[in-house]
Design a protein around this motif. Structure first.
Motif, PDB file in Angstrom:
ATOM      1  N   ARG A 135      21.837  45.538  77.314  1.00  0.00           N
ATOM      2  CA  ARG A 135      22.498  44.418  78.064  1.00  0.00           C
ATOM      3  C   ARG A 135      22.805  45.075  79.520  1.00  0.00           C
ATOM      4  O   ARG A 135      22.888  44.231  80.280  1.00  0.00           O
ATOM      5  CB  ARG A 135      24.077  44.382  77.307  1.00  0.00           C
ATOM      6  CG  ARG A 135      23.800  43.548  76.074  1.00  0.00           C
ATOM      7  CD  ARG A 135      25.222  42.898  75.373  1.00  0.00           C
ATOM      8  NE  ARG A 135      25.165  42.314  74.218  1.00  0.00           N
ATOM      9  CZ  ARG A 135      25.405  42.748  73.106  1.00  0.00           C
ATOM     10  NH1 ARG A 135      25.635  43.973  72.949  1.00  0.00           N
ATOM     11  NH2 ARG A 135      25.242  42.147  71.913  1.00  0.00           N
ATOM     12  N   ALA A 154      23.486  30.487  70.845  1.00  0.00           N
ATOM     13  CA  ALA A 154      22.510  31.193  71.500  1.00  0.00           C
ATOM     14  C   ALA A 154      22.830  32.079  72.335  1.00  0.00           C
ATOM     15  O   ALA A 154      22.175  32.980  72.956  1.00  0.00           O
ATOM     16  CB  ALA A 154      21.718  30.077  72.192  1.00  0.00           C
ATOM     17  N   ASP A 155      24.060  32.436  72.823  1.00  0.00           N
ATOM     18  CA  ASP A 155      24.575  33.273  73.842  1.00  0.00           C
ATOM     19  C   ASP A 155      25.295  34.471  73.226  1.00  0.00           C
ATOM     20  O   ASP A 155      25.812  35.151  73.913  1.00  0.00           O
ATOM     21  CB  ASP A 155      25.268  32.745  74.959  1.00  0.00           C
ATOM     22  CG  ASP A 155      26.467  31.921  74.445  1.00  0.00           C
ATOM     23  OD1 ASP A 155      27.215  31.551  75.378  1.00  0.00           O
ATOM     24  OD2 ASP A 155      26.475  31.772  73.186  1.00  0.00           O
ATOM     25  N   SER A 156      25.395  34.320  71.860  1.00  0.00           N
ATOM     26  CA  SER A 156      26.460  35.325  71.136  1.00  0.00           C
ATOM     27  C   SER A 156      25.919  36.655  71.515  1.00  0.00           C
ATOM     28  O   SER A 156      26.690  37.585  71.554  1.00  0.00           O
ATOM     29  CB  SER A 156      26.508  34.898  69.836  1.00  0.00           C
ATOM     30  OG  SER A 156      25.331  35.394  69.020  1.00  0.00           O
ATOM     31  N   THR A 157      24.640  37.078  71.518  1.00  0.00           N
ATOM     32  CA  THR A 157      24.109  38.477  71.345  1.00  0.00           C
ATOM     33  C   THR A 157      24.215  38.759  73.005  1.00  0.00           C
ATOM     34  O   THR A 157      23.926  40.090  73.254  1.00  0.00           O
ATOM     35  CB  THR A 157      22.672  38.416  70.930  1.00  0.00           C
ATOM     36  OG1 THR A 157      21.946  37.859  71.635  1.00  0.00           O
ATOM     37  CG2 THR A 157      22.713  38.089  69.495  1.00  0.00           C
ATOM     38  N   GLY A 158      23.951  38.115  73.920  1.00  0.00           N
ATOM     39  CA  GLY A 158      23.926  38.290  75.442  1.00  0.00           C
ATOM     40  C   GLY A 158      22.378  38.702  75.817  1.00  0.00           C
ATOM     41  O   GLY A 158      22.439  39.343  76.620  1.00  0.00           O
ATOM     42  N   ASP A 160      17.905  37.968  74.922  1.00  0.00           N
ATOM     43  CA  ASP A 160      17.067  36.897  74.522  1.00  0.00           C
ATOM     44  C   ASP A 160      16.534  37.465  73.071  1.00  0.00           C
ATOM     45  O   ASP A 160      16.275  38.652  73.035  1.00  0.00           O
ATOM     46  CB  ASP A 160      15.768  36.963  75.397  1.00  0.00           C
ATOM     47  CG  ASP A 160      15.790  35.982  76.387  1.00  0.00           C
ATOM     48  OD1 ASP A 160      15.860  34.810  76.019  1.00  0.00           O
ATOM     49  OD2 ASP A 160      15.516  36.023  77.474  1.00  0.00           O
ATOM     50  N   CYS A 161      16.613  36.717  72.090  1.00  0.00           N
ATOM     51  CA  CYS A 161      16.036  36.892  70.608  1.00  0.00           C
ATOM     52  C   CYS A 161      15.049  35.929  70.278  1.00  0.00           C
ATOM     53  O   CYS A 161      15.271  34.628  70.395  1.00  0.00           O
ATOM     54  CB  CYS A 161      17.361  37.215  69.696  1.00  0.00           C
ATOM     55  SG  CYS A 161      18.512  38.032  70.471  1.00  0.00           S
ATOM     56  N   ARG A 321      17.395  32.917  77.703  1.00  0.00           N
ATOM     57  CA  ARG A 321      17.624  31.574  77.189  1.00  0.00           C
ATOM     58  C   ARG A 321      18.152  31.798  75.759  1.00  0.00           C
ATOM     59  O   ARG A 321      18.362  30.794  75.105  1.00  0.00           O
ATOM     60  CB  ARG A 321      16.009  31.194  77.047  1.00  0.00           C
ATOM     61  CG  ARG A 321      15.556  30.521  78.055  1.00  0.00           C
ATOM     62  CD  ARG A 321      14.081  30.246  78.018  1.00  0.00           C
ATOM     63  NE  ARG A 321      13.507  29.500  77.008  1.00  0.00           N
ATOM     64  CZ  ARG A 321      12.572  29.177  76.425  1.00  0.00           C
ATOM     65  NH1 ARG A 321      11.494  29.776  76.887  1.00  0.00           N
ATOM     66  NH2 ARG A 321      12.182  28.302  75.368  1.00  0.00           N
ATOM     67  N   GLY A 322      18.671  32.814  75.468  1.00  0.00           N
ATOM     68  CA  GLY A 322      19.394  33.171  74.308  1.00  0.00           C
ATOM     69  C   GLY A 322      18.620  33.218  72.919  1.00  0.00           C
ATOM     70  O   GLY A 322      17.473  33.846  73.111  1.00  0.00           O
ATOM     71  N   THR A 323      18.924  32.753  71.847  1.00  0.00           N
ATOM     72  CA  THR A 323      18.132  33.097  70.401  1.00  0.00           C
ATOM     73  C   THR A 323      17.341  31.802  70.141  1.00  0.00           C
ATOM     74  O   THR A 323      17.752  30.640  70.503  1.00  0.00           O
ATOM     75  CB  THR A 323      19.082  33.094  69.450  1.00  0.00           C
ATOM     76  OG1 THR A 323      20.073  34.469  69.659  1.00  0.00           O
ATOM     77  CG2 THR A 323      18.706  33.396  68.306  1.00  0.00           C
TER      78      THR A 323
END
Length: 356
Positions: A135, A154-158, A160-161, A321-323
């Motif tokens: 991060r 989508a943004d919970s991990t901070g 791209d997954c 773009r998140g997950t």
């Protein structure tokens, strides 16, 4: 080997002018750029990776972190790695493969050097120790995996997954078996080490299996297992001793697929007449099994391709773009069928046919 000086002589310009064209650090007229490019093409010049890095602060290399830990099925990992490599070449990148179990140290090494422009990270764990460093890193990163128990926003991990929606995959297996009338299901899972590490895909699958079992009134028994014949035989024997009403098995352990089918044959249990089997595995494992398996596909190639496309977009300046989770696809084959009638019902049927 063709050098930068050779290109300069062929194009009739100075070596510094060639360098400026390659690095883009100065504006060079279009006719001169075109002449230099023609010389590069004719001579087959390829800039040295180190020189490119010094000139442009870019290496055109992606670091793929794929720690080869115990309990993981290496052929699937290599299929993902091949997809990463071939897609990266399409976009003009080479791939540096890092297979050590270095954790945060590997992230620090890539971040603190000029060896790669970005990182693709595999074998993601719940509360993965690499996440805080990823991060904070200046170089972009994409995870093949999800470091949470469930498919979070989508943004919970901070970060791209990309991954298969393993939670939905587990649920899909139970839904398929419940629709066929099965109420007693056992799961042969990954080896114990995989769960002990909190590896994301395994724990998320189990979450989906348990949730769907509760929804559909299915009794569920989970047994982690090594992929050897002896380990599978012991696990299957214990399952039927503990839950004699088990009529279906879900296997999420590619190495255990053929040992499982062999154990069932040895025990005199026909697939699917006596017991149905559903797998979560790549298509080639399911199709070429001794009994073609009903299976949720692990889309290894798609996962590798999407990861590279995400990282290329990040390097082009696009935001994270998140997950993105790939919806599971279950293909029915020869290994599943309707739940067999209980033994008591069969005995009553035989008695009725015999008459009084």
């Amino acid at each position: 080997m063709v050098t930068l000086a050779d290109v300069a002589r062929h194009a009739g310009v100075s070596a510094s002018t060639v360098s400026y064209v390659l690095s883009g650090k100065r504006s060079i007229s279009a006719p001169t750029r075109e002449r230099i490019q023609r010389s590069i093409d004719v001579l087959g010049y390829r800039p040295h990776a180190g020189a490119r890095a010094l000139a442009s602060s870019r290496t055109d290399v992606l670091a793929l972190m794929m720690p080869l830990r115990t309990g993981l099925y290496v052929p699937v990992l290599m299929e993902i790695a091949m997809a990463v490599t071939t897609t990266a070449r399409v976009h003009g990148y080479d791939v540096l493969l890092l297979t050590g179990e270095e954790g945060p140290e590997a992230v620090r090494r890539v971040e603190g050097s000029a060896v790669a422009d970005a990182m693709i990270v595999m074998d993601v764990e719940r509360d993965d120790p690499r996440l805080p460093f990823l991060r904070e890193a200046e170089r972009p990163a994409v995870l093949i995996g999800l470091p949470t128990e469930t498919a979070a926003p989508a943004d919970s991990t901070g970060l791209d997954c990309v991954d298969l929606d393993f939670e939905a995959a587990g649920a899909r297996c139970v839904e398929h078996l419940a629709a066929l009338g099965h109420t007693g299901v056992a799961v042969l899972g990954e080896p114990p080490d995989v769960y002990a590490r909190g590896t994301g895909f395994a724990t998320r699958t189990l979450t989906g299996l348990r949730a769907a079992a509760g929804t559909h009134g299915v009794g569920l028994l989970h047994r982690p297992v090594e992929g050897t014949y002896a380990a599978v035989a012991a696990a299957v024997t214990r399952v039927f001793e503990e839950r004699p009403g088990t009529t279906a098995l879900v296997v999420q352990n590619e190495a255990a697929v053929e040992p499982l089918l062999a154990v069932l044959r040895h025990q005199g249990r026909a697939v699917p007449e006596d017991v149905s089997v559903v797998a979560i595995c790549p298509d080639q494992v399911a199709v070429h099994a001794s009994v073609p398996l009903t299976a949720v596909t692990v889309p290894a190639r798609d996962m590798g391709r999407l990861a590279v496309e995400r990282i290329v977009a990040r390097l082009a300046g696009q935001p994270a773009r998140g997950t993105e989770l790939i919806a599971p696809r279950l293909t029915e084959r020869a290994s599943t069928g309707g739940a067999p009638a209980p033994a008591a019902d069969l005995a009553e049927g035989r008695h009725g046919r015999g008459g009084h």
